[in-house]
Design an enzyme around this catalytic site. Structure first.
Site, PDB file in Angstrom:
ATOM      1  CG  HIS A  77      42.567   1.760  23.215  1.00 33.72           C
ATOM      2  ND1 HIS A  77      42.546   3.121  23.404  1.00 33.72           N
ATOM      3  CD2 HIS A  77      43.364   1.259  24.192  1.00 33.72           C
ATOM      4  CE1 HIS A  77      43.295   3.435  24.455  1.00 33.72           C
ATOM      5  NE2 HIS A  77      43.812   2.323  24.941  1.00 33.72           N
ATOM      6  CG  ASP A  79      39.193   5.002  22.999  1.00 36.04           C
ATOM      7  OD1 ASP A  79      39.788   3.974  22.638  1.00 36.04           O
ATOM      8  OD2 ASP A  79      38.604   5.113  24.093  1.00 36.04           O
ATOM      9  CG  ASP A 116      46.640   4.888  27.304  1.00 36.84           C
ATOM     10  OD1 ASP A 116      46.302   3.912  26.620  1.00 36.84           O
ATOM     11  OD2 ASP A 116      46.111   5.164  28.401  1.00 36.84           O
ATOM     12  CD  GLU A 146      41.325   0.878  27.005  1.00 38.71           C
ATOM     13  OE1 GLU A 146      41.861   0.183  27.881  1.00 38.71           O
ATOM     14  OE2 GLU A 146      41.435   2.129  26.973  1.00 38.71           O
ATOM     15  CD  GLU A 147      42.053   5.166  27.610  1.00 38.17           C
ATOM     16  OE1 GLU A 147      41.730   4.865  28.773  1.00 38.17           O
ATOM     17  OE2 GLU A 147      43.215   5.096  27.206  1.00 38.17           O
ATOM     18  CG  ASP A 170      46.537  -0.104  25.886  1.00 36.43           C
ATOM     19  OD1 ASP A 170      47.119   0.984  25.892  1.00 36.43           O
ATOM     20  OD2 ASP A 170      45.399  -0.274  26.362  1.00 36.43           O
ATOM     21  CG  HIS A 458      44.257   7.797  31.852  1.00 39.24           C
ATOM     22  ND1 HIS A 458      43.418   6.879  32.456  1.00 39.24           N
ATOM     23  CD2 HIS A 458      44.610   7.228  30.672  1.00 39.24           C
ATOM     24  CE1 HIS A 458      43.280   5.822  31.679  1.00 39.24           C
ATOM     25  NE2 HIS A 458      44.011   6.007  30.590  1.00 39.24           N
TER      26      HIS A 458
END
Length: 489
Positions: A77, A79, A116, A146-147, A170, A458
Site C-alpha cells: 500500500h 500510504d 510500513d 490502507e491505514e 506488508d 504507527h
C-alpha cells in the site's frame, strides 16, 4: 533529502525508498506518489492502470522463455501512518520524512518512518526495475488508504488481476512468513451532550497525559503498553470528587495507533485546584508503577488556563460520559485457541474528542472471527445508548483464513531453509493485512506475506533493520526466480 540512503545495500531498493521518504503520502494523499510511479513506469515501457478506487497496477511481461510460468502479483500500500511527536511541527501532506541511521536501524526524526509499507512498495518497484531477474508475468498492485479504511482493497476492481500468486510485502518480522490475519471494523460513536455555563466559582484547568510509547493497535495490543485515552479517563474518574466536569477532550489521532497523548479541559471549583493537583501526583505514581518496564515515559500535568470557556458538560453528562468511557471494551478480549500465542479479538480506543458538547469516538475492533467483531460493536452500541449516543459500524473487512498446506508456503519454507539455514516461523498476525480482502475478491490466489524487520510501526519510534532489508530482497528475488522455473505448484 535523505542522500545517505543511496549508500545502503541493496541500492536498487533503498533508492526507491528514498523517493518514498521524499514524497509526502499520508492516507488520503497518495496522488502525488501514484503519479510519480506512473511516470516512472512509462519511462521504462511498463504498462499501468488505475481502477475506480484509485489503486495502481503496473505490469511487466515475463522474461522470454518464462511466459508459461505462474503470474505473480506483488502487493503493498502506498500510504503511511502520519504520527509526529507533539513538540515537532511536521506537515505530512507537504514535508518529506527526514531519516537517520543508528545502530544498524533506519529511523525518522520525530515522525513515523513509513517503512510500513514503504519498504514493500520499494521492493516491488525494485523487482519491476531489475532486468537481471528471470521471472514470469509480473504485476505490482499498489493500493491506497490502507491505514485509515482499507478503502483501496475494499474497492479493488474485480477481474483485474491476472496472476495466480500474490506476494504481500506488508509484514514486519524477519524470519517469519504470514498465512493469515485478523479482520476488523471501525466502531464510531457520536452524541450531542448537554452543557451549562461555568459558574462564578469555577475555573478552567488543562489536564494532559503524554510520554507513552504508542504503537500498532494490532500487533502491539497485547504488550501491556499504555493507551492515553484509557488512562486519562481513569484520571478523570479520580478527579470527579473534586467537582471536575469536562469542557473538552482530545485523545489519539488514528484509530489504528495506540494513543500516546490525550488532553482535557476541566472546570474545577476555585478551592479544589490544589487538592486536584495533589491527587494527580498520586495518580502519576500509581500509573508509572503499573507501566514500569513497558511504558516508562508517562507524564501527567494539570495547569490552570487563562481563557474562560462559556460552557462545560453538565455534571450529570460529564459523569455519565466518563463512566461510559471507563467501562468501554478495550484491549485484548480473547487469545486464539486454534493459533496459540495469537490474539483472537481486541479493541483499540483510538480517537476520542469532545468539543462544544459534541462527543465522537472511533474504535478499531480486530478479530479472527467476524462474529466476535460484531459482538464488540454491539456492546459499544448497548453501552453508549445509555447516554443517548448513536453507534455505527464502518469499513468492515474480512480476515484471511490460514492454509498451512499451501504449496506456495512449502516452496517459501524450503527456500528460506536453503538460503538462511532455518525454517521460517509460520504466523497469523493480529492486524489487517489486505490479503483477507483480496482473497475474497480473488479466491483462487495463493498468498503469503513477508517483509523486513520493522519495529515501532504507527509511532514516531518506527524503524527498520537495515540488514533485514537485504535479506528480504534476496529471498524475494530467489522466490520469483524459482516460481519462474515452474518449481512451485
Amino acid at each position: 533529502m535523505n542522500e545517505h540512503l543511496d549508500s545502503l545495500t541493496p541500492a536498487i531498493v533503498w533508492r526507491h525508498f528514498r523517493t518514498l521518504c521524499n514524497t509526502p503520502r499520508p492516507s488520503g494523499h497518495e496522488a502525488e506518489l501514484r503519479a510519480l510511479i506512473e511516470r516512472w513506469a512509462e519511462a521504462r515501457g511498463l504498462t499501468h492502470e488505475r481502477d475506480a478506487a484509485g489503486n495502481l497496477l503496473v505490469r511487466k511481461p515475463a522474461t522470454p522463455g518464462c511466459e508459461q510460468a505462474s503470474g505473480i502479483v506483488l502487493q503493498g500500500h502506498l500510504d503511511m501512518v502520519a504520527q509526529a511527536n507533539a513538540d515537532h511541527p511536521h506537515d505530512f501532506t507537504t514535508d518529506p520524512i527526514e531519516t537517520y541511521i543508528a545502530d544498524g536501524w533506519l529511523y525518522a526524526t520525530n515522525t513515523t518512518l513509513g517503512a510500513d509499507n514503504g519498504m514493500g512498495v520499494a521492493a516491488a518497484l525494485a523487482v519491476l526495475e531489475d532486468n537481471s531477474l528471470c521471472h514470469g508475468p509480473l504485476e505490482a498492485l499498489f493500493t491506497i488508504e490502507e491505514e485509515t479504511s482499507m478503502g483501496g482493497a475494499l474497492g479493488l476492481a474485480e477481474n483485474w488481476l491476472k496472476g495466480d500468486i500474490l506476494l504481500n510485502l506488508d509484514s514486519e518480522d524477519r524470519g517469519q512468513v504470514y498465512i493469515g490475519c485478523a479482520g476488523g471494523a471501525d466502531v464510531l460513536v457520536t452524541a450531542n451532550l448537554p452543557t451549562s455555563a461555568l459558574r462564578d466559582d469555577e475555573r478552567p484547568w488543562r489536564l494532559s497525559l503524554t510520554g507513552l510509547v504508542g504503537g500498532h493497535s494490532g500487533i502491539d495490543i497485547h504488550k501491556g503498553r499504555g493507551n492515553a485515552n484509557r488512562l486519562l479517563v481513569r484520571v478523570l474518574r479520580a478527579l470527579e470528587p473534586h467537582g471536575a466536569r469536562l469542557i473538552d477532550y482530545h485523545g489519539g489521532t488514528l484509530r489504528n495507533a495506540l494513543p500516546r497523548e490525550a488532553f482535557a479541559t476541566l472546570a474545577l471549583v476555585d478551592d479544589e485546584g490544589e487538592a486536584a493537583q495533589a491527587r494527580l501526583s498520586e495518580l502519576q505514581a500509581e500509573l508509572v508503577a503499573e507501566l514500569a518496564g513497558v511504558d516508562d515515559g508517562l507524564v501527567l500535568a494539570l495547569e490552570e488556563v487563562e481563557s474562560t470557556p462559556d460552557e462545560a458538560l453538565t455534571t450529570t453528562a460529564s459523569h455519565m460520559l466518563v463512566a461510559a468511557l471507563h467501562v468501554a471494551p478495550y484491549g485484548v478480549e480473547r487469545m486464539s485457541v486454534e493459533v496459540p500465542g495469537v490474539v483472537e479479538t481486541s479493541n483499540n480506543l483510538g480517537v476520542v474528542t469532545l468539543v462544544g458538547g459534541r462527543f465522537e469516538l472511533c474504535a478499531l475492533v480486530r478479530s479472527l472471527r467476524d462474529s466476535a467483531t460484531r459482538d464488540i460493536a454491539d456492546r459499544f452500541r448497548a453501552l453508549f445508548a445509555l447516554i443517548g449516543a448513536e453507534t455505527r459500524v464502518e469499513n468492515a473487512y474480512p480476515g484471511w483464513t490460514p492454509d498451512p498446506e499451501s504449496p506456495l508456503l512449502a516452496r517459501f519454507r524450503q527456500l528460506h531453509q536453503r538460503r538462511l539455514g532455518s525454517d521460517p516461523e509460520v504466523k497469523v498476525i493480529h492486524a489487517g493485512l489486505e490479503c483477507g480482502i483480496l482473497g475474497g475478491k480473488y479466491p483462487e490466489l495463493a498468498m503469503i506475506s513477508f517483509g523486513p524487520q520493522i519495529r515501532g510501526a504507527h509511532s514516531p519510534n518506527e524503524r527498520v533493520e537495515i540488514d533485514s532489508v537485504d535479506e528480504c530482497w534476496q529471498l524475494l528475488r530467489a522466490l520469483i526466480e524459482e516460481l519462474a522455473e515452474g518449481q512451485a505448484a
